[in-house]
Scaffold this active site. Structure first.
Site, mmCIF file in Angstrom:
data_model
loop_
_atom_site.group_PDB
_atom_site.id
_atom_site.type_symbol
_atom_site.label_atom_id
_atom_site.label_comp_id
_atom_site.label_asym_id
_atom_site.label_seq_id
_atom_site.Cartn_x
_atom_site.Cartn_y
_atom_site.Cartn_z
ATOM 1 N N GLU A 26 -8.428 -7.139 6.569
ATOM 2 C CA GLU A 26 -9.011 -6.038 7.334
ATOM 3 C C GLU A 26 -10.120 -5.275 6.612
ATOM 4 O OE1 GLU A 26 -5.939 -3.576 9.013
ATOM 5 O OE2 GLU A 26 -5.186 -5.189 10.261
ATOM 6 N N GLU B 54 -1.347 -11.000 11.663
ATOM 7 C CA GLU B 54 -0.452 -9.837 11.803
ATOM 8 C C GLU B 54 -0.344 -9.467 13.268
ATOM 9 O OE1 GLU B 54 -1.422 -6.271 9.593
ATOM 10 O OE2 GLU B 54 -1.787 -7.434 7.773
HETATM 11 C C1 FCB Z 1 -2.470 -3.348 9.473
HETATM 12 C C2 FCB Z 1 -2.333 -3.540 7.977
HETATM 13 C C3 FCB Z 1 -0.911 -3.699 7.515
HETATM 14 C C4 FCB Z 1 0.025 -2.767 8.251
HETATM 15 C C5 FCB Z 1 -0.152 -2.904 9.740
HETATM 16 C C6 FCB Z 1 0.779 -2.059 10.541
HETATM 17 O O1 FCB Z 1 -3.654 -2.664 9.748
HETATM 18 O O2 FCB Z 1 -3.057 -4.679 7.571
HETATM 19 O O3 FCB Z 1 -0.864 -3.495 6.129
HETATM 20 O O4 FCB Z 1 -0.159 -1.478 7.817
HETATM 21 O O5 FCB Z 1 -1.487 -2.578 10.088
#
Ligand code: FCB
Length: 456
Positions: A163, A361
């Protein structure tokens, strides 16, 4: 058609959020250790000093992954554990931890997917300017080369940076994340360029030093836009919005949470034209070879996607963001529940860039606690995942090349400025005793994995 037989079901974590052992075996401080010292920066002054104590409990955690039936595990490496000074002399004890973790994963048939940078920059490098300093791109390349050489055959799958949008905007724009700075447009765009260049140099370093079959990509994020209806004009409007560069984000001057700002340079070798028309003289100096380095060929695209917004045509060849319904579903952290984003965003990513995709994620924070019967009944997490999986399956059926899925997160953990208030895990963690309890969702996910999605 169901999920391909080689589809990968996994879960993800990151070093600072779970490891603890913040100054053990030669590790130095990261910018997150220092952020946690700042009054008011983190909910209830929580810190990652101990977190889930995964540094000591990793074997137990790998067994839990095995119990769930995970096929792959995405974790990140703590840069200040490997290089206490950020560069130079390697701390072999820190490196040993990741070697042991990977060996243990492999013995249990779980494929390691390593992320090199999930935000815990060595504090020493921050004092040298961090990502504002162009040298950061070489520091990162040195770190990437060292890690891949040391881990050798153990790891075949890497992600360079997690990110970049959050590193840039939350770290240096809103100041909500480490290093907690509120800079302006010029600095933000410079940091963005250095993150892109760091990624490109790391890809080169990984290919030069990793195993001969090593694969690499990165793991950005963005809002996953989806059409309000399946009418052709709304689908076209969604694509237009997803690929656009805008300035509207929480009323700030710059929205880095679009898809194309960070990804066109990586896949198309150039910034979107609109970056120059919008930001002109604020754009960073781009040196001769930069775009070539940034656009190194990668093997896959990782994408972190949690939610999005419905888009409709404005009837004039443009697009409109739809207002959310009154009483729309949202998670404990107030993030909207919008399953369609995992269908349409990967579809549009594949359309624009033609790359295979891992969802690196996805998940939710939920109000979980241990019930009187000793279990954690997180039925809303099951429903959330079920809805998102149905949409992901649809995307695959439509031909979108999604190769795998990593649920965020394996364990409840340190959720950055929210501390331990938010629980994202498949596994409940009692932070006083470090006792782990598989939540109902972990058992449900286990069945999904066993059937390779046929139960959905
Ligand atoms: C993302 C992050 C991760 C976690 C999730 C909920 O933005 O990469 O570390 O905090 O959100």
């Amino acid at each position: 058609m169901s999920f391909n037989s080689d589809f990968i079901w996994g879960a993800a974590t990151s070093s600072y959020q779970i490891e603890g052992a913040y100054k053990e075996d030669g590790k130095s401080l990261s910018i997150w250790d220092v952020m946690c010292e700042k009054p008011g920066a983190v909910f209830d002054s929580h810190t990652g000093k101990i977190a889930c104590d995964h540094y000591h409990l990793y074997k137990e955690d790998v067994q839990l992954m095995k119990d769930i039936g995970l096929q792959a595990y995405r974790f990140s490496i703590s840069w200040p554990r490997i290089f206490p000074s950020g560069t130079g002399k390697i701390n072999s004890k820190g490196m040993d931890f990741y070697k042991k973790l990977c060996d243990n994963l492999l013995e249990n048939n779980i494929t390691p997917f390593a992320t090199l940078f999930h935000w815990d920059l060595p504090y020493e490098l921050y004092t040298k300017g961090g990502f504002l300093n162009r040298d950061s791109t070489d520091w990162f390349a040195e770190y990437a080369a060292t890690v891949t050489k040391e881990l050798g055959d153990r790891v075949q799958h890497y992600f360079t940076i997690n990110e970049p949008q959050c590193i840039q905007y939350l770290g240096y724009g809103s100041g909500e994340h480490a290093p907690g700075l509120k800079t302006g447009l010029r600095d933000l765009l410079l940091i963005g360029h250095h993150l892109l260049l760091s990624h490109g140099k790391a890809v080169q370093a990984i290919r030069a030093n990793g195993s001969s079959s090593v694969q690499v990509g990165w793991a950005p994020t963005c809002s996953g836009l989806y059409p309000a209806t399946e009418k052709a004009e709304d689908i076209a409007a969604t694509e237009m919005a997803q690929f656009d560069v805008t300035t509207e984000y929480n009323g700030t001057e710059f929205n880095s949470f679009g898809l194309t700002y960070f990804n066109d340079p990586v896949y198309l070798g150039k910034y979107p034209d609109k970056m120059f028309s919008l930001f002109g003289e604020y754009m960073p100096k781009i040196e001769q070879e930069d775009m070539k380095i940034i656009s190194q060929k990668v093997d896959y695209h990782g994408h972190n996607v949690y939610n999005g917004v419905a888009i409709k045509s404005d009837g004039k060849g443009g697009y409109l963001y739809c207002k959310r319904d009154i009483g729309y579903p949202h998670t404990a952290m107030n993030w909207p529940v919008t399953p369609e984003c995992v269908r349409w965003l990967p579809k549009n990513i594949a359309k624009r860039y033609g790359v295979p995709i891992y969802i690196t994620e996805n998940g939710l924070s939920n109000q979980d606690w241990v019930a009187l019967d000793g279990k954690v009944h997180d039925s809303t997490r099951i429903d959330f995942l079920h809805r998102y999986f149905i949409q992901m399956k649809k995307a695959i059926e439509e031909g979108t090349p999604i190769k795998g899925y990593f649920q965020w997160s394996l364990l409840d953990n340190f959720e950055w400025s929210n501390g331990y208030k938010e629980r994202f895990g498949l596994i409940y963690v009692d932070y006083e005793t470090q006792k782990r309890t598989l939540k109902d969702s972990a058992l449900w996910y286990s069945d999904v994995i066993k059937s390779n999605g046929d139960t959905l």
